[in-house]
Design an enzyme around this catalytic site. Structure first.
Site, mmCIF file in Angstrom:
data_model
loop_
_atom_site.group_PDB
_atom_site.id
_atom_site.type_symbol
_atom_site.label_atom_id
_atom_site.label_comp_id
_atom_site.label_asym_id
_atom_site.label_seq_id
_atom_site.Cartn_x
_atom_site.Cartn_y
_atom_site.Cartn_z
ATOM 1 N N ASP A 5 47.704 -1.818 -17.886
ATOM 2 C CA ASP A 5 48.236 -2.779 -16.921
ATOM 3 C C ASP A 5 47.531 -2.562 -15.589
ATOM 4 O O ASP A 5 47.661 -1.507 -14.966
ATOM 5 C CB ASP A 5 49.746 -2.580 -16.764
ATOM 6 C CG ASP A 5 50.379 -3.617 -15.841
ATOM 7 O OD1 ASP A 5 49.650 -4.446 -15.266
ATOM 8 O OD2 ASP A 5 51.613 -3.577 -15.668
ATOM 9 N N HIS B 135 31.714 8.025 -28.667
ATOM 10 C CA HIS B 135 32.711 8.723 -29.489
ATOM 11 C C HIS B 135 32.587 10.241 -29.373
ATOM 12 O O HIS B 135 33.572 10.966 -29.591
ATOM 13 C CB HIS B 135 32.548 8.295 -30.950
ATOM 14 C CG HIS B 135 33.825 8.359 -31.742
ATOM 15 N ND1 HIS B 135 34.812 9.301 -31.503
ATOM 16 C CD2 HIS B 135 34.282 7.604 -32.768
ATOM 17 C CE1 HIS B 135 35.806 9.125 -32.350
ATOM 18 N NE2 HIS B 135 35.515 8.097 -33.127
#
Length: 450
Positions: A396, A151
């Site tokens: 994708d 993070h």
């Protein structure tokens, strides 16, 4: 679910032919990087067959890392003493795994410790790699991608940007110029001259360092750690119709503060969750409860930061209220508190934070971030992380987008995640970790509209 690890290896950036070798350099963390949670965060994607071969995914990752070198670097302390990312192309971790069973009977698409087997381990001792991925293939041809990143390097928006780039690189598609990452974390957030600190950042983003606890004594966090196994995570599903009816209730009667404009889906649903969790916990009147809400600064700062800025650019709003008042007053009261608190984290607030964080006061006073990864129990408070505006479903690799997306199992009491439902019909899934007895009460009331 028995997950078999086939291999675990390092993937390094792959540069285009003829490109000069990159220089090794230290990039200081920005003030937003250093104030966020110092931990790895994991998410999980599921894809139906057909799926690309592992070699294509690995090659795509190597190509993407060439544009996102931070993920192939290492965290450390630079020669100037600042915590920084060393751009040394040491690489990211790539784990290849398999399950000898179909996905439908193996993966619990609900909060469960089992899902942690689908991404590299982020618990325990720190790891060197700032990005770790695990590709798990099932006997039916389905594939699960477990993605874990640090993070301190990126927030949710930046993570989604990288994932989309990995998909493009795997498809060998050239990204349009507007999607190229922006890497100026070390120079973008300069303090004003003269600085103007207008808000109490010592009590919001920072706090005094905790005093050392004597042997044999305990504090609230120790109690929370001992109760960790009593915390359960529930996935609540709110249909688009339910949210629409909530919004209608929050905008009535005509005396509502925002009459004629109404409250957003986010404001309304968070208000409902805040009230329901507070009621389920049985918090007494007279005790204050607050919500820590992540606020993306990209569109709030002036000038706006690029959407594809690669780093952290989040601060927090902290609406608060007496528990008895919160539960007894109408929904629009909580929604208005949330609206005002979030609206207050504007360009002036972000600039004030930059001025304070750059002033030397943090180091001189020994302040530490309030974003504390060791705090297991937030009661009577809550934390709310919304991924509703982040396009995680756009990933994708060339065979279609994921049919499911979820955060990893995170039993941190009071830390809620809002995720757009995989159904794609405007419904919302909320991951709610609470003590088991509070969670059972929450389940009874969370679909009541009042």
């Amino acid at each position: 679910m028995k997950v078999k690890i086939q291999s675990s290896r390092i993937v390094k950036p792959l540069y285009d032919a003829g490109a000069p070798p990159p220089a090794t350099e230290w990039v200081p963390l920005s003030v937003f990087d250093t104030v966020t949670y110092d931990e790895n965060i994991a998410v999980i994607y599921a894809f139906r067959p057909p799926n690309p071969p592992t070699a294509a995914l690995e090659l795509g990752l190597a190509r993407a890392l060439a544009s996102y070198r931070e993920y192939a670097g290492r965290l450390g302390v630079a020669p100037d003493g600042r915590r920084s990312i060393l751009l040394n192309d040491a690489g990211a971790r790539f784990v290849d795994a398999s399950v000898d069973a179909p996905l439908a009977v193996s993966v619990p698409f609900r909060p469960s410790p089992e899902v942690k087997r689908l991404h590299p381990c982020i618990d325990g001792a720190p790891v060197d790699e700032l990005l770790q991925v695990q590709v798990t293939r099932f006997s039916c041809g389905s594939m699960v991608l477990g993605y874990a990143s640090h993070h301190s390097v990126t927030d949710g928006q930046a993570t989604a940007t990288f994932l989309a780039a990995w998909g493009l690189a795997t498809r060998r598609a050239t990204p349009p110029p507007r999607t190229l990452p922006v890497h100026d974390r070390s120079t973008r957030f300069s303090p004003r001259d003269p600085p103007l600190v207008r808000f109490p950042h010592r009590d919001t983003e920072y706090k005094p360092a905790p005093t050392r606890v004597a042997a044999g004594d305990s504090d609230g966090d120790d109690v929370g750690a001992a109760a960790h196994d009593k915390i359960k995570v529930h996935k609540a599903h709110f249909t688009a119709d339910f949210v629409s009816r909530l919004k209608a209730v929050s905008s009535s009667p005509p005396t509502t503060p925002r009459r004629g404009r109404g409250y957003t889906t986010f404001e309304t649903l968070v208000a409902h969750l805040w009230r329901a969790v507070t009621a389920a916990r049985g918090i007494a009147a007279g005790e204050t409860t607050k919500v820590r809400i992540s606020v993306n600064g990209r569109s709030r700062m002036r000038p706006p930061a690029p959407r594809d800025y690669f780093g952290n650019l989040v601060l927090w709003a902290f609406p608060r209220c007496d528990a008895g008042e919160l539960v007894s007053r109408p929904l629009h009261h909580a929604a208005e508190l949330i609206h005002r608190a979030v609206a207050g984290v504007d360009d002036g607030y972000f600039q004030s934070f930059v001025d304070f964080a750059s002033s030397g006061a943090v180091e001189a006073e020994g302040l530490v971030p309030t974003a504390d990864t060791n705090k297991v129990v937030l009661c009577p408070d809550m934390e709310l992380d919304s991924w509703l505006g982040i396009n995680f479903y756009d990933l994708d690799f060339g065979c279609g987008c994921p049919f499911y997306f979820m955060p990893s199992y995170l039993p941190m009491e009071g830390t809620l995640f809002l995720v757009p439902s995989f159904l794609g019909d405007g419904s919302i899934d909320v991951y709610v970790p609470l003590f088991e007895n509070h969670l059972e009460e929450f389940k009874k009331i969370c679909y009541n509209i009042a």
